[in-house]
Design a protein around this motif. Structure first.
Motif, short mmCIF file in Angstrom:
data_model
loop_
_atom_site.label_atom_id
_atom_site.label_comp_id
_atom_site.label_asym_id
_atom_site.label_seq_id
_atom_site.Cartn_x
_atom_site.Cartn_y
_atom_site.Cartn_z
N CYS A 68 0.84 -1.19 0.00
CA CYS A 68 0.00 0.00 0.00
C CYS A 68 0.88 1.24 0.00
O CYS A 68 2.09 1.16 0.21
CB CYS A 68 -0.94 0.03 1.21
N SER A 116 -2.99 4.17 2.13
CA SER A 116 -4.01 4.02 1.08
C SER A 116 -4.81 2.76 1.38
O SER A 116 -5.05 1.92 0.52
CB SER A 116 -3.35 3.92 -0.29
N ILE A 160 -3.08 -1.37 -6.07
CA ILE A 160 -1.78 -0.86 -6.52
C ILE A 160 -1.49 -1.49 -7.88
O ILE A 160 -1.03 -2.64 -7.96
CB ILE A 160 -0.66 -1.22 -5.51
N ALA A 164 0.14 3.00 -10.74
CA ALA A 164 0.46 3.50 -9.41
C ALA A 164 1.93 3.23 -9.09
O ALA A 164 2.63 4.08 -8.54
CB ALA A 164 -0.44 2.87 -8.37
N LEU A 328 -4.14 7.57 -7.27
CA LEU A 328 -4.46 6.42 -6.44
C LEU A 328 -5.81 6.70 -5.80
O LEU A 328 -6.07 7.82 -5.36
CB LEU A 328 -3.39 6.30 -5.35
#
Lengths: 332, 269
Positions: A68, A116, A160, A164, A328
């Motif tokens: 993350c 995230s 992800i 990203a 994101l």
């Protein structure tokens, strides 16, 4: 799963605070440095008021069981991932089970860590905040901070993907902020801060001379500094009022007790207070004060609420822009 | 803003705007304002000074009038004796619009006598009456009592003290100090006494205490300087239905130790 291996002095989940409970005497609470808190969320692509970790004076170690993004804002600390130092990274990608370590705070006081990802957190009065004095909120509902080894269950995480991964690159994403945000972040770490405030409350009970002294002299931050308030040392300010009826206290209210030494009220303050108030530090000033440490100097700069509001609206807008440029999304 | 400056008697200074002859609106932060009810009339020196109770009643009336319109932007409020704090969301609304709303909503304040009965009704509808069962005079190691000190100071028997304390339906003057700690008043004039010279480090939750013109229940353990006259098993939880609100009323009812212990056990469950 998020594991807080070492929790440092005080680490707590925070957000923008409780709403609608001050009428029953509950503290407003919420992130002391609301700016760094929202910036951390923006950098992770979270809604600006999502829960994030608030670390007082640094010294925290944690690991996340999934890949993350993590954003670290606020007080400066040394950051290392798996014992590899990260240079000036504000937001970076973690691989599964990476071990992140933050050293003691070298500049400032409160560090914010946003992910995230969302974790399972108990909510009290629409907020994840814990207030020690009240023994409310927090994991056990007793207001206590996070302890070493405490684990938090993951409920959701942003995907992800390749895009990203490219965005974050090696050693963190390149973050470029607007001049306003860049300048403000820098001013948070000045050792002599200028706090914008407005005269209000019992200001007419202070003589012109005392009001002039209040804005002309510098004050020193004492060691009495916590989430409830900050005590200052400096010239004694005299108030003619002696028997004031207790009144509601707002965030940033500058109380002048009998000693004449100001106390600036903060998020975890009691909802009412009996000392005369000379003015209120506005939200810009509160974000500056959040990163002040003891023995630093401050000067009060008089402004009016409308000017303060314009600044706040600009910053709010630019924080939203930071969020919009982050590639994101938690709930994509 | 410019229109507002034309409102009669309005002076845009020190962030204060008058509502009626006794009360005014004060801007106290970017996102909040205080409505304050003053003791003396601003416009006429001959008008009578208001008692604290009357000022508190006016504050509650303002709150009732505002709540009746349930404005969306109002995110929090705090009532304290003669003042009412309103917190709004700065991103949702501007100060001058809030002010305009207040000036029109609280216009009724200017004719106090005519609409009083109506306002009282709305207050009663909103407020909740909490009955708090008290075991007066309970005295043991962990739950000390100041009943004998109160007897001595007031020259009353404990029975009279209990009766006097129960005789009033108390109004909530303010909530603060700690969650759900309500300053209740006004206490019978016979029971008024100064605070303890040496405050206790820890007062147990449920302690019923008096000081000055006021009485209160300690919702949780805390330092305290009031005279403890009894204990209750009543617990204010974080649940909104048993939380203390500014419009609420409180009555006390004496119970014996048996009943107190039974209630305490029940509360633990």
């Amino acid at each position: 799963m998020l594991t807080i291996i070492k929790s440092g002095l005080t680490t707590q989940w925070t957000d923008s605070g409780r709403k609608g409970r001050q009428l029953s005497g509950y503290s407003q609470s919420g992130a002391i440095d609301w700016f760094s808190f929202q910036l951390a969320n923006a950098l992770c692509g979270n809604a600006l008021h999502s829960p994030a970790l608030e670390v007082m004076a640094g010294n925290i170690e944690f690991s996340v069981s999934i890949a993350c993004a993590v954003a670290i804002t606020g007080a400066h600390t040394d950051i290392s991932i798996n014992k590899q130092n990260i240079k000036n990274g504000k937001v970076f990608l973690l691989k599964k089970n990476d071990h992140v370590k933050l050293g003691p705070a070298t500049k400032g006081l409160f560090t914010y860590i946003a992910f995230s990802a969302a974790f399972e957190l108990p909510v009290f009065a629409n907020s994840v905040c814990a207030v020690k004095r009240e023994k409310t909120g927090g994991m056990q509902g007793d207001g206590k901070p996070i302890i070493d080894g405490e684990e938090f269950v993951l409920i959701n995480a942003a995907q992800i993907d390749d895009k990203a991964t490219r965005y974050f690159g090696k050693g963190g994403a390149q973050t470029s902020f607007t001049p306003l945000i860049t300048a403000f972040i820098a001013s948070q770490f000045y050792t002599h801060k200028k706090l914008p405030f407005s005269f209000c409350y019992q200001q007419s009970a202070f003589s012109k001379v005392d009001k002039q002294r209040f804005i002309a002299h510098e004050f020193e931050i004492t060691q009495y500094i916590d989430k409830m308030g900050v005590r200052l040392a400096g010239p004694s300010i005299h108030c003619e009022l002696t028997n004031l009826i207790s009144q509601p206290m707002v965030n940033g209210a500058i109380q002048i007790p009998g000693s004449g030494l100001p106390i600036i009220m903060r998020n975890d303050r009691q909802t009412i207070g009996g000392y005369p108030v000379i003015g209120t530090v506005n939200s810009q000033g509160l974000a500056l004060l959040a990163q002040a440490t003891s023995s630093q100097k401050i000067t009060f700069v008089a402004t009016d609420f409308d000017t303060a509001n314009i600044w706040r609206q600009l910053i709010d807008l630019q924080l939203k822009q930071v969020l919009n440029t982050t590639k994101l999304r938690l709930y994509a | 803003m410019f229109e507002l400056e034309k409102v009669q008697g309005y002076q845009y200074m020190h962030n204060a705007v008058p509502l009626d002859e006794y009360s005014h609106v004060e801007r106290v932060s970017e996102v909040s304002i205080i409505i304050r009810v003053n003791e003396k009339s601003r416009t006429c020196a001959k008008r009578p000074a208001l008692s604290l109770q009357a000022r508190n009643a006016r504050v509650k009336r303002c709150l009732a009038l505002i709540k009746a319109k349930s404005p969306m932007w109002l995110i929090d409020h705090v009532v304290s004796y003669d003042s009412l704090l309103l917190v709004y969301e700065a991103q949702d609304i501007r100060y001058d619009i809030v002010l305009r709303f207040l000036l029109s909503t609280l216009a009724e304040l200017k004719e106090p006598e005519k609409k009083k009965s109506h306002a009282k009704k709305t207050e009663k509808e909103i407020g909740h009456v909490h009955q708090i069962d008290v075991c007066y005079g309970l005295n043991n190691e962990s739950q000390p009592s100041d009943m004998s000190a109160v007897e001595e100071y007031t020259n009353l028997t404990s029975r009279d003290i209990v009766n006097l304390h129960q005789s009033i339906e108390y109004q909530v003057f303010a909530i603060g100090f700690m969650p759900n700690f309500a300053y209740l008043g006004e206490l019978s004039p016979h029971l008024r006494m100064p605070r303890l010279a040496h405050p206790r480090q820890a007062v147990s939750a449920g302690a019923v205490a008096i000081a000055g013109q006021q009485t209160a229940v300690y919702p949780s353990i805390s330092p305290g300087g009031w005279h403890i006259i009894g204990y209750t098993a009543f617990s204010f939880s974080d649940d909104a239905t048993v939380a203390m609100g500014p419009e609420d009323k409180v009555i006390f009812k004496a119970i014996d130790q048996h009943e107190y212990e039974r209630q305490l056990k029940q509360a633990e469950k």
